[in-house]
Design an enzyme around this catalytic site. Structure first.
Site, mmCIF file in Angstrom:
data_model
loop_
_atom_site.group_PDB
_atom_site.id
_atom_site.type_symbol
_atom_site.label_atom_id
_atom_site.label_comp_id
_atom_site.label_asym_id
_atom_site.label_seq_id
_atom_site.Cartn_x
_atom_site.Cartn_y
_atom_site.Cartn_z
ATOM 1 N N ASP A 21 5.317 -7.593 -8.700
ATOM 2 C CA ASP A 21 4.354 -7.226 -9.533
ATOM 3 C C ASP A 21 4.302 -8.042 -10.671
ATOM 4 O O ASP A 21 4.845 -8.152 -11.326
ATOM 5 C CB ASP A 21 4.451 -5.788 -9.661
ATOM 6 C CG ASP A 21 3.377 -5.253 -10.840
ATOM 7 O OD1 ASP A 21 3.713 -4.381 -11.574
ATOM 8 O OD2 ASP A 21 2.257 -5.969 -10.711
ATOM 9 N N ASN A 23 1.165 -7.782 -12.787
ATOM 10 C CA ASN A 23 0.405 -7.225 -13.846
ATOM 11 C C ASN A 23 0.798 -5.859 -14.287
ATOM 12 O O ASN A 23 -0.107 -5.249 -14.709
ATOM 13 C CB ASN A 23 -1.030 -7.241 -13.286
ATOM 14 C CG ASN A 23 -1.331 -6.408 -11.975
ATOM 15 O OD1 ASN A 23 -0.403 -5.912 -11.381
ATOM 16 N ND2 ASN A 23 -2.594 -6.204 -11.807
ATOM 17 N N ASP A 25 1.001 -2.836 -12.521
ATOM 18 C CA ASP A 25 0.596 -1.783 -12.034
ATOM 19 C C ASP A 25 1.532 -1.038 -11.128
ATOM 20 O O ASP A 25 1.159 -0.064 -10.448
ATOM 21 C CB ASP A 25 -0.848 -2.180 -11.518
ATOM 22 C CG ASP A 25 -0.853 -3.064 -10.129
ATOM 23 O OD1 ASP A 25 -1.706 -3.260 -9.544
ATOM 24 O OD2 ASP A 25 0.264 -3.335 -9.913
ATOM 25 N N ASP A 29 1.879 -8.247 -5.709
ATOM 26 C CA ASP A 29 0.450 -8.573 -5.629
ATOM 27 C C ASP A 29 0.837 -10.351 -5.411
ATOM 28 O O ASP A 29 1.890 -10.794 -5.456
ATOM 29 C CB ASP A 29 -0.305 -8.381 -7.004
ATOM 30 C CG ASP A 29 0.565 -8.937 -8.073
ATOM 31 O OD1 ASP A 29 0.496 -7.974 -9.171
ATOM 32 O OD2 ASP A 29 1.099 -9.947 -8.413
ATOM 33 N N ASP A 98 -1.086 -12.265 8.747
ATOM 34 C CA ASP A 98 -1.034 -11.250 9.622
ATOM 35 C C ASP A 98 -2.398 -10.982 10.202
ATOM 36 O O ASP A 98 -3.125 -10.437 9.556
ATOM 37 C CB ASP A 98 -0.464 -10.124 8.769
ATOM 38 C CG ASP A 98 0.594 -9.167 9.728
ATOM 39 O OD1 ASP A 98 1.592 -8.754 9.332
ATOM 40 O OD2 ASP A 98 0.117 -8.935 10.894
ATOM 41 N N ASP A 199 -0.751 -8.485 15.176
ATOM 42 C CA ASP A 199 -0.285 -7.092 15.317
ATOM 43 C C ASP A 199 -0.593 -6.594 16.430
ATOM 44 O O ASP A 199 -1.754 -6.432 16.919
ATOM 45 C CB ASP A 199 -1.021 -6.497 13.771
ATOM 46 C CG ASP A 199 -0.402 -5.090 13.655
ATOM 47 O OD1 ASP A 199 0.763 -5.252 13.281
ATOM 48 O OD2 ASP A 199 -0.980 -4.035 13.790
ATOM 49 N N GLU A 255 3.076 -9.846 17.998
ATOM 50 C CA GLU A 255 4.132 -8.653 17.689
ATOM 51 C C GLU A 255 3.823 -7.729 19.049
ATOM 52 O O GLU A 255 2.579 -7.297 19.410
ATOM 53 C CB GLU A 255 3.816 -7.853 16.546
ATOM 54 C CG GLU A 255 4.741 -6.848 16.626
ATOM 55 C CD GLU A 255 4.366 -5.253 15.922
ATOM 56 O OE1 GLU A 255 2.774 -5.346 15.997
ATOM 57 O OE2 GLU A 255 5.034 -4.581 15.329
ATOM 58 N N HIS A 330 9.304 -5.257 8.145
ATOM 59 C CA HIS A 330 8.628 -4.041 7.324
ATOM 60 C C HIS A 330 8.716 -2.629 8.052
ATOM 61 O O HIS A 330 8.378 -1.488 7.415
ATOM 62 C CB HIS A 330 7.428 -4.451 6.803
ATOM 63 C CG HIS A 330 6.500 -4.625 7.923
ATOM 64 N ND1 HIS A 330 6.336 -5.504 8.594
ATOM 65 C CD2 HIS A 330 5.259 -3.788 8.228
ATOM 66 C CE1 HIS A 330 5.618 -5.445 9.700
ATOM 67 N NE2 HIS A 330 4.749 -4.195 9.272
ATOM 68 N N ASP A 331 8.997 -2.616 9.402
ATOM 69 C CA ASP A 331 8.959 -1.574 10.168
ATOM 70 C C ASP A 331 10.480 -0.855 10.612
ATOM 71 O O ASP A 331 10.570 0.011 11.085
ATOM 72 C CB ASP A 331 8.218 -1.645 11.329
ATOM 73 C CG ASP A 331 6.740 -2.010 11.360
ATOM 74 O OD1 ASP A 331 6.386 -2.726 12.208
ATOM 75 O OD2 ASP A 331 6.200 -1.634 10.243
#
Ligand code: TEU
Ligand code: CA
Length: 563
Positions: A21, A23, A25, A29, A98, A199, A255, A330-331
């Site tokens: 990150d 910035n 928040d 990003d 992706d 995907d 995928e 990520h899954d």
């Protein structure tokens, strides 16, 4: 065998929300990624697969896209993307995007129009059906629990959504949809990107007539049974290749939920009429049960089954198609917690062992962010710790249905949840592991004080440096050709601890022996192996033992070249 740069590559998957990150928040990003390109270059990867960064209401963390040609506000601007692309290329890193075109967000302009009236010109961009006996048009269930259909009051019809109800499936039978997708892909390729990860691309062609499917004792039939490897999927991909992909030098990986070896021979065929390679999930489904709640158990992966399965993919695709190689994404839960031993005593040794086993195979290896540090699963304690709708919906579904007890199910979800892979990247031992100066959108794993990139960059025997060596062996060593293009043969197929195999090319033999257990294991070189001189390439233990009769330590991996 035909050579290609994407066969000789090592791909690093960045999940932007959790990478860095810039910035404050609390959300990763694009600028954060650009600031970490030196780190990726040092690791030695040459391609970045970027999980979706397009405009999205973020119902499924960006896999619900509302504008394919704009950037999600959380992640920055298109100028930030252009800067990342330019900087990545300057670092010798390619960028693979992706591509999520099985479905859009329900906030995409196409769907807003499509749902507005039955005769809207974009009505058939999506899959609408009349109610059946006042209910859903068939018995399909979503990947994210509940029915795969949502009733829309405005036009009194249902629309199909194999994932969340904010992810309506596109109707690929409609040539206008294909035109729009191919136009968008061309726009990204003309910007200079280097490929696509596609995907659930195996789901874009649905079974004729959308028939009910086997419920397997559950309330619904899983939508994958009505969508995977459908009647026209190869036609659509050949059209995509002819109209877009063939015009650029791209890496393309599909995928493919539900893909079999036979289907993979089509999707990833060596003639190049479709894609370069696919992600298959037969190995990551080995610890799932065959029941409708099958993902949500803490069963261990059977090593003999794993060896035989991965070896089938290696030998049966060889020369006909190309393999991708992955443990994590990520899954999936973190592999060191799932297949290794994430205790402080064995975490690093087992992480290196598991990595060796994968990276010496034939295929393109994928490293998921944090895997190169041996990052572990997160200690989830309550439902409020989770952010992933798949996990949260599953908890309610199976508890409300009385199928599972809350505490026991929560433990299983903690073990298998996709959120295990989505906790912030652990950069250093400072606040929030150096991921953000704000409040992270999901909690940082408390073990970041011990497990972080800064500490490992400074320690030669870290998991990071081990991955760096594995990648260098594949990409820039005298044995690269053997590692990339050598053939594959499993040995000791029934040994319950040792995953051992050979790679051969031009008179050189690679011997890979990994003890995927926490106990000692004895390795005896098979008689038909040449007793030639053995040169050790890599090991996660000190010393350079000859491979002839060896008592291997727990989680020990050794690789030799016999020549
Ligand atoms: O995943 C497709 C998919 O099958 C996942 O649901 C995964 O197999 C499952 O969660 C494992 O149990 C792709 C993306 O990778 C995933 O992040 C998205 O949620 C999904 O498609 C919808 O776009
Ligand atoms: Ca941010």
């Amino acid at each position: 065998m035909k050579k290609a740069w994407w066969k000789e590559s090592v791909i690093y998957q960045v999940y932007p929300r959790s990478f860095c990150d810039s910035n404050g928040d609390g959300i990763g990003d694009l600028k954060g990624i650009t600031g970490k390109l030196d780190y990726l270059q040092e690791l030695g990867v040459n391609v970045i697969w970027l999980s979706p960064v397009y405009r999205s209401p973020n119902d499924d963390n960006g896999y619900d896209i509302s504008d394919y040609q704009d950037i999600m506000e959380d992640f920055g601007t298109m100028a930030d993307f252009d800067e990342l692309l330019a900087q990545a290329h300057a670092h010798g890193l390619k960028i693979v995007m992706d591509l999520v075109v099985n479905h859009t967000s329900d906030e995409h302009a196409w769907f807003v129009e499509s749902r507005s009236s039955r005769d809207n010109p974009k009505r058939d961009y999506y899959i609408w059906r009349e109610p059946r006996n006042g209910k859903e048009p068939n018995n399909w269930g979503s990947f994210f629990s509940g029915p795969a259909w949502e009733f829309d009051e405005t036009t009194g019809m249902y629309y199909l959504h194999c994932f969340s109800k904010k992810q309506p499936d596109l109707n690929w039978e409609n040539p206008e949809v294909r035109d729009q997708v191919f136009k968008m892909m061309t726009w990204w390729c003309d910007k200079g990107i280097d490929g696509f990860r596609m995907d659930v691309i195996s789901m874009i062609s649905k079974k004729e007539g959308l028939p009910d499917v086997e419920t397997n004792g559950g309330l619904y039939g899983h939508c994958s049974l009505g969508t995977c490897n459908g009647p026209h999927v190869h036609e659509y991909l050949q059209e995509m290749r002819n109209r877009v992909l063939s015009r650029y030098d791209l890496l393309t990986v599909g995928e493919c939920a539900g893909v079999t070896i036979e289907e993979a021979k089509k999707y990833a065929n060596s003639e190049g009429t479709e894609l370069n390679m696919v992600f298959q999930f037969e190995h990551t489904d080995l610890d799932a049960r065959l029941t409708p709640d099958g993902k949500w158990y803490k069963d261990k992966i059977d090593i003999v089954a794993l060896k035989k399965l991965l070896s089938r993919w290696e030998t049966e695709l060889s020369e006909i198609a190309w393999n991708s190689l992955f443990w994590c994404n990520h899954d999936q839960p973190r592999i060191v917690s799932r297949l290794g031993d994430d205790s402080p005593r064995w975490r690093e040794t087992s992480a290196k062992c598991i990595a060796t086993c994968l990276h010496m195979m034939q295929g393109t290896p994928y490293v998921y962010q944090g895997e190169e540090l041996g990052m572990t699963n997160y200690p989830f304690r309550s439902l409020s710790d989770f952010r992933d709708l798949e996990s949260i919906n599953a908890y309610h579904e199976w508890v409300d249905a009385g199928v599972r007890q809350p505490e026991e199910l929560l433990e299983a979800i903690a073990y298998k949840s996709r959120d295990n892979a989505r906790t912030p990247f652990q950069w250093d031992d400072g606040p929030n592991a150096g991921f953000t100066t704000g409040t992270p959108w999901i909690a940082v794993n408390p073990n970041y004080t011990r497990i972080n990139a800064k500490e490992q960059l400074a320690r030669p025997d870290s998991v990071f440096h081990y991955y760096q060596k594995l990648i260098a062996l594949r990409r820039q060593s005298v044995d690269s050709e053997l590692i990339v293009y050598g053939d594959y043969a499993l040995i000791l197929p029934d040994d319950p601890q040792l995953f051992a195999y050979l790679r051969r090319l031009g008179g050189k033999t690679l011997l890979v022996v990994c003890n995927l257990s926490g106990e000692k294991a004895s390795f005896r070189k098979p008689d038909d192996l040449p007793a030639a001189s053995a040169r050790q390439l890599i090991s996660n233990y000190p010393g350079e033992p000859a491979p002839y009769s060896l008592v291997m330590e727990p989680w020990q991996a050794n690789v030799w070249v016999l020549e």
